[in-house]
Scaffold this active site. Structure first.
Site, mmCIF file in Angstrom:
data_model
loop_
_atom_site.group_PDB
_atom_site.id
_atom_site.type_symbol
_atom_site.label_atom_id
_atom_site.label_comp_id
_atom_site.label_asym_id
_atom_site.label_seq_id
_atom_site.Cartn_x
_atom_site.Cartn_y
_atom_site.Cartn_z
ATOM 1 N N SER A 109 0.810 -1.227 0.000
ATOM 2 C CA SER A 109 0.000 0.000 0.000
ATOM 3 C C SER A 109 0.837 1.269 0.000
ATOM 4 C CB SER A 109 -0.931 0.026 1.216
ATOM 5 O OG SER A 109 -0.180 0.012 2.413
ATOM 6 N N ASP B 238 -4.460 8.030 7.180
ATOM 7 C CA ASP B 238 -5.240 7.088 7.990
ATOM 8 C C ASP B 238 -4.281 6.461 8.999
ATOM 9 O OD1 ASP B 238 -3.907 4.956 6.779
ATOM 10 O OD2 ASP B 238 -5.595 4.361 5.504
ATOM 11 N N HIS C 6 -1.159 5.000 7.037
ATOM 12 C CA HIS C 6 -0.564 5.552 5.812
ATOM 13 C C HIS C 6 -0.364 7.064 5.887
ATOM 14 C CE1 HIS C 6 -2.776 1.840 4.603
ATOM 15 N NE2 HIS C 6 -1.616 1.588 4.040
#
Ligand SMILES: *[C@@H]1O[C@H](CO)[C@@H](O)[C@H](O)[C@H]1NC(C)=O
Ligand SMILES: *[C@@H]1O[C@H](CO)[C@@H](O)[C@H](O)[C@H]1NC(C)=O
Length: 358
Positions: free
Chosen positions: A39, A332, A335
């Site tokens: 990610s 978030d 991240h």
């Protein structure tokens, strides 16, 4: 005699124009950016697979072009986007599985990354995402399509001069080793064994893409993963809100081992230039002194309460989401915000990537 049909003249001209646009021989030294990982660099591949780890909904992407949630795990761009732009290519790197793009787009940059994956096959099983070996299968398929599209010579040029970004490893520790201590990797390996196992997998992966033609590679180190807001929240045994120093130490040690492996690979593999892009120190500085970088909040994220939400828990229904993400280090609970991604990318570009490859 009929006059020549305009189309007959137009088609070769259009062909030349297309070749002019994509002709790497007349362009920058890096004609494409090709991305593998998790990610930290996924630009939307998870949108197309059956996993709960997604981010193609609001408020993800609210600061991206067109305020579009693309499947990037941030409010805006991720590091490969900034890196591609800095090499004079394009401002964002499309996901290979995104049906909105085709080989013409991918000839200057493509992302095979999948949020939640790791070097270790068993890490990808935890959230049912794309394992690294499968990212490599997609890359092989891409090579075939690129050769059909550009012809052999030009495709080989792109494949050997492209910058390959490899960025993963955090999930092997946080979603696998530490999270599943019994019956999983935590029960099978000591921490040292697991780090060595992962470094071996990373080295094998570099050897595999080298054998397939990659010559310019940036291998990315781990962030201070004990300071991700989710890990701070989970660290309540040691003091609410403090970084998990055990995880940070694991990340630093792992990065040290990766750096040594990179040195060996450069000596072993013909024509290869692989650099180690280590974000750890700067990232930790940003977290410990956010105000020196223009941030206001580092210990919790912008989205929702900022303590534990990511993916579907970070959604448009939370009344707590911050209004200005550029004041936050994290978007978030797992991240960084676009602004953090930009600062980290700029530093890596200036100190390592542009000197090595531009
Ligand atoms: C790729 O998509 C563009 C825009 O949709 C289209 O014009 C182009 O013909 C496509 N190219 C290939 C090689 O499929
Ligand atoms: C991971 O899975 C792939 C595909 O099944 C396999 O080829 C590879 O050997 C596995 N890697 C490890 C380290 O087990």
């Amino acid at each position: 005699m009929a006059p020549p049909r305009p189309q007959a003249l137009f088609i070769p001209l259009a062909h030349l124009l297309i070749l002019g646009i994509v002709n790497p021989l007349t362009e920058a030294k890096v004609p494409a950016v090709i991305v593998f990982g998790d990610s930290s660099v996924d630009s939307g591949n998870n949108n197309m697979i059956a996993t709960v780890l997604k981010s193609n909904f609001e408020p993800y992407g609210r600061d991206f072009y067109g305020a579009r949630p693309t499947g990037r795990f941030s409010n805006g761009r991720v590091p490969p986007d900034f890196i591609s732009e800095a090499f004079g290519i394009k401002a964002s790197v499309p996901a290979y599985l995104d049906p909105a793009y085709n080989i013409s787009d991918f000839s200057t940059g493509v992302c095979f990354a999948s949020a939640g994956t790791g070097y270790d096959n068993t890490t990808s099983h935890v959230l049912n995402v794309i394992p690294l070996w499968k990212e490599l299968e997609y890359y092989k398929e891409y090579q075939v399509k690129l050769r059909q599209y550009l012809g052999n010579d030009q495709a080989n040029y792109v494949l050997s001069e492209a910058l390959y970004i490899v960025s993963l490893g955090t999930n092997d520790f946080l979603e696998n080793y530490y999270l599943i201590p019994v019956g999983g990797r935590g029960g099978q390996f000591s921490l040292k064994q697991y780090k060595d196992f992962l470094v071996g997998l990373a080295s094998n992966f570099i050897q595999e893409i080298h054998a397939l033609g990659a010559r310019k590679i940036s291998l990315t180190g781990l962030p201070p993963m004990g300071c991700l807001p989710l890990e701070r929240t989970a660290n309540f045994f040691r003091g609410p809100g403090s970084c998990n120093e055990e995880y940070n130490t694991a990340a630093r040690d792992f990065n040290g081992k990766l750096r040594i492996a990179v040195g060996k690979l450069n000596k072993q593999l013909q024509g290869l230039k692989v650099v180690f892009s280590d974000p750890y120190d700067l990232f930790l500085q940003i977290i410990t002194k956010p105000s020196s970088f223009g941030f206001e909040v580092a210990e919790r994220a912008c989205c929702a309460t900022g303590l534990y939400e990511m993916s579907y828990l970070c959604n448009e229904h939370s009344p707590f989401t911050c209004t200005d993400a550029s004041k936050f280090v994290f978007w978030d609970s797992f991240h960084p915000t676009e602004r953090t991604n930009m600062i980290l990318s700029d530093a890596l570009l200036k100190s390592i990537l542009l000197p090595a490859f531009a």
